[in-house]
Design a protein around this motif. Structure first.
Motif, PDB file in Angstrom:
ATOM      1  N   THR A  13     -25.733   2.355 -10.166  1.00 36.05           N
ATOM      2  CA  THR A  13     -25.599   3.781 -10.443  1.00 36.05           C
ATOM      3  C   THR A  13     -26.611   4.538  -9.587  1.00 36.05           C
ATOM      4  O   THR A  13     -27.650   4.018  -9.211  1.00 36.05           O
ATOM      5  CB  THR A  13     -25.827   4.086 -11.928  1.00 36.05           C
ATOM      6  OG1 THR A  13     -27.211   3.877 -12.260  1.00 36.05           O
ATOM      7  CG2 THR A  13     -24.948   3.213 -12.820  1.00 36.05           C
ATOM      8  N   VAL A  73     -23.049   9.104 -15.259  1.00 36.90           N
ATOM      9  CA  VAL A  73     -23.459   8.045 -16.193  1.00 36.90           C
ATOM     10  C   VAL A  73     -23.533   8.564 -17.620  1.00 36.90           C
ATOM     11  O   VAL A  73     -23.571   7.770 -18.569  1.00 36.90           O
ATOM     12  CB  VAL A  73     -24.817   7.432 -15.790  1.00 36.90           C
ATOM     13  CG1 VAL A  73     -24.707   6.668 -14.485  1.00 36.90           C
ATOM     14  CG2 VAL A  73     -25.922   8.497 -15.718  1.00 36.90           C
ATOM     15  N   ASN A  98     -29.470   0.098 -12.762  1.00 40.55           N
ATOM     16  CA  ASN A  98     -29.452   1.467 -13.264  1.00 40.55           C
ATOM     17  C   ASN A  98     -30.438   2.300 -12.455  1.00 40.55           C
ATOM     18  O   ASN A  98     -31.657   2.223 -12.663  1.00 40.55           O
ATOM     19  CB  ASN A  98     -29.848   1.486 -14.740  1.00 40.55           C
ATOM     20  CG  ASN A  98     -28.773   0.912 -15.645  1.00 40.55           C
ATOM     21  OD1 ASN A  98     -27.695   1.469 -15.766  1.00 40.55           O
ATOM     22  ND2 ASN A  98     -29.070  -0.223 -16.272  1.00 40.55           N
ATOM     23  N   HIS A 123     -31.193   9.658 -17.751  1.00 31.79           N
ATOM     24  CA  HIS A 123     -31.954   8.433 -17.502  1.00 31.79           C
ATOM     25  C   HIS A 123     -31.769   7.402 -18.615  1.00 31.79           C
ATOM     26  O   HIS A 123     -31.408   6.248 -18.342  1.00 31.79           O
ATOM     27  CB  HIS A 123     -33.446   8.759 -17.360  1.00 31.79           C
ATOM     28  CG  HIS A 123     -33.809   9.446 -16.090  1.00 31.79           C
ATOM     29  ND1 HIS A 123     -34.071   8.768 -14.926  1.00 31.79           N
ATOM     30  CD2 HIS A 123     -33.932  10.763 -15.801  1.00 31.79           C
ATOM     31  CE1 HIS A 123     -34.353   9.636 -13.965  1.00 31.79           C
ATOM     32  NE2 HIS A 123     -34.272  10.853 -14.475  1.00 31.79           N
ATOM     33  N   SER A 127     -28.332   5.098 -18.627  1.00 30.67           N
ATOM     34  CA  SER A 127     -28.551   3.662 -18.417  1.00 30.67           C
ATOM     35  C   SER A 127     -27.953   2.845 -19.549  1.00 30.67           C
ATOM     36  O   SER A 127     -27.371   1.776 -19.327  1.00 30.67           O
ATOM     37  CB  SER A 127     -30.058   3.373 -18.302  1.00 30.67           C
ATOM     38  OG  SER A 127     -30.599   3.983 -17.156  1.00 30.67           O
ATOM     39  N   ALA A 130     -24.054   2.743 -19.016  1.00 32.77           N
ATOM     40  CA  ALA A 130     -23.640   1.799 -17.978  1.00 32.77           C
ATOM     41  C   ALA A 130     -23.845   0.363 -18.440  1.00 32.77           C
ATOM     42  O   ALA A 130     -23.007  -0.515 -18.195  1.00 32.77           O
ATOM     43  CB  ALA A 130     -24.413   2.066 -16.689  1.00 32.77           C
ATOM     44  N   THR A 131     -24.953   0.121 -19.125  1.00 35.81           N
ATOM     45  CA  THR A 131     -25.234  -1.228 -19.617  1.00 35.81           C
ATOM     46  C   THR A 131     -24.238  -1.640 -20.690  1.00 35.81           C
ATOM     47  O   THR A 131     -23.743  -2.774 -20.703  1.00 35.81           O
ATOM     48  CB  THR A 131     -26.674  -1.296 -20.167  1.00 35.81           C
ATOM     49  OG1 THR A 131     -27.583  -0.925 -19.121  1.00 35.81           O
ATOM     50  CG2 THR A 131     -27.006  -2.696 -20.659  1.00 35.81           C
ATOM     51  N   PHE A 148     -33.425  -2.063 -15.011  1.00 43.88           N
ATOM     52  CA  PHE A 148     -33.647  -0.693 -15.432  1.00 43.88           C
ATOM     53  C   PHE A 148     -34.719  -0.070 -14.547  1.00 43.88           C
ATOM     54  O   PHE A 148     -35.707  -0.714 -14.213  1.00 43.88           O
ATOM     55  CB  PHE A 148     -34.098  -0.635 -16.894  1.00 43.88           C
ATOM     56  CG  PHE A 148     -33.012  -0.987 -17.866  1.00 43.88           C
ATOM     57  CD1 PHE A 148     -32.049  -0.057 -18.218  1.00 43.88           C
ATOM     58  CD2 PHE A 148     -32.950  -2.246 -18.444  1.00 43.88           C
ATOM     59  CE1 PHE A 148     -31.046  -0.384 -19.123  1.00 43.88           C
ATOM     60  CE2 PHE A 148     -31.954  -2.587 -19.335  1.00 43.88           C
ATOM     61  CZ  PHE A 148     -30.997  -1.639 -19.680  1.00 43.88           C
TER      62      PHE A 148
END
Length: 301
Positions: A13, A73, A98, A123, A127, A130-131, A148
């Motif tokens: 990302t 994101v 990320n 942030h 993250s 996406a995770t 991360f």
């Protein structure tokens, strides 16, 4: 022996510029297939551009394989769709970096709630989104590497970055928990606190220092932390070709007797409670609790 990412599939990302772009290009050079994600917005997270597509073109022109995703994101559904597209095309997802982020710096007294929330949403929640999207695929294939992007602003604080620091320290908490939850599925989680000459730092780093802090000088740490031999639970600082580890440390517990269990008793022991050694490095919350139980047992003997 050279570290290869041949036949690995990586999602990055924030890969349209700066550090994310540098990671993507080197991963592709080492054989990875790439999902290049970037909304293409400005430093404050507004607007769009074709930044992701431009990086994909670079990778393909060099003989690599990549696909672009220009979703934010912060869009949970879009992150799941991105992961599904990667699996449908290549059959798996091995790596997630990320790297997406924005800045809205201002002192806390002058910071609008919107600016605080937006930075955390991008942030920290970005993250997490996406995770969450790649997590089931990594669990099912019994392999995954997730990085991360934290910051020294989160680890140690930085004037005018309450929102950014809160988000970046929140990512450490997320990483420390997921390293435990992912271990039995061979998913390894690490965090990187980079300092590089990017649009995020152009107002911070002196102009004559930009070459020293090129994003490429952070790449060795990032790629090692998502490689087959990656550690699990590392927090690494990187910049200008210099690298170091950071840890969450505690000193040994100081036990108050029942007759000293008061604010005054705590104040009397403050110097001992605040001393910086001897230090220990708990690997989980329960380990920290065990240290307290051990100290209580030793104190009663």
């Amino acid at each position: 022996m050279a570290i290869s990412f041949h036949n690995r599939v990586a999602v990055i990302t924030g890969a349209g510029n700066g550090l994310g772009r540098a990671y993507a290009l080197e991963l592709a050079r080492r054989g990875a297939k790439l999902v290049v994600n970037d909304l293409g917005g400005d430093l404050q997270g507004t607007g769009t551009s074709n930044a992701a597509a431009a990086v994909v073109q670079e990778i393909c022109d060099a003989g690599g394989e990549a696909m672009a995703c220009d979703a934010s994101v912060t869009d949970t559904d879009a992150m799941h769709a991105m992961a599904q597209d990667a699996v449908e095309r290549w059959g798996r997802i091995d790596v997630l970096i990320n790297s997406a982020g924005i800045l809205r710096d201002r002192t806390f007294a002058k910071m609008p709630a919107e600016d605080f929330d937006c930075v955390l949403e991008t942030h920290l929640m970005g993250s997490a989104n996406a995770t969450r999207a790649v997590w089931p695929h990594m669990r099912e294939q019994n392999y995954g590497r997730i990085l991360f992007t934290s910051s020294t602003s989160g680890l140690f604080g930085n004037f005018g970055q309450a929102n950014y620091g809160a988000a970046k320290m929140g990512l450490i908490g997320l990483a420390r928990t997921l390293q435990l939850e992912g271990a039995k599925y061979r998913i390894r989680i690490n965090a990187l606190a980079p300092l590089a000459a990017t649009r995020m730092t152009e107002d911070i780093l002196p102009e004559d220092s930009f070459a020293k802090f090129a994003p490429e000088k952070v790449v060795p740490a990032a790629l090692y932390l998502v490689s087959d031999d990656a550690p699990n639970g590392a927090i690494i600082g990187a910049g200008a070709g210099a690298f170091h580890s950071a840890w969450i440390a505690m000193n040994q517990p100081v036990v108050l007797d029942d007759d000293a269990m008061s604010v005054e008793g705590f104040a009397e022991k403050w110097d001992s409670i605040a001393q910086r050694e001897p230090l220990c490095f708990p690997e989980s919350g329960p380990e920290q609790s065990a240290l307290i139980l051990k100290a209580l047992k030793q104190h009663s003997e």
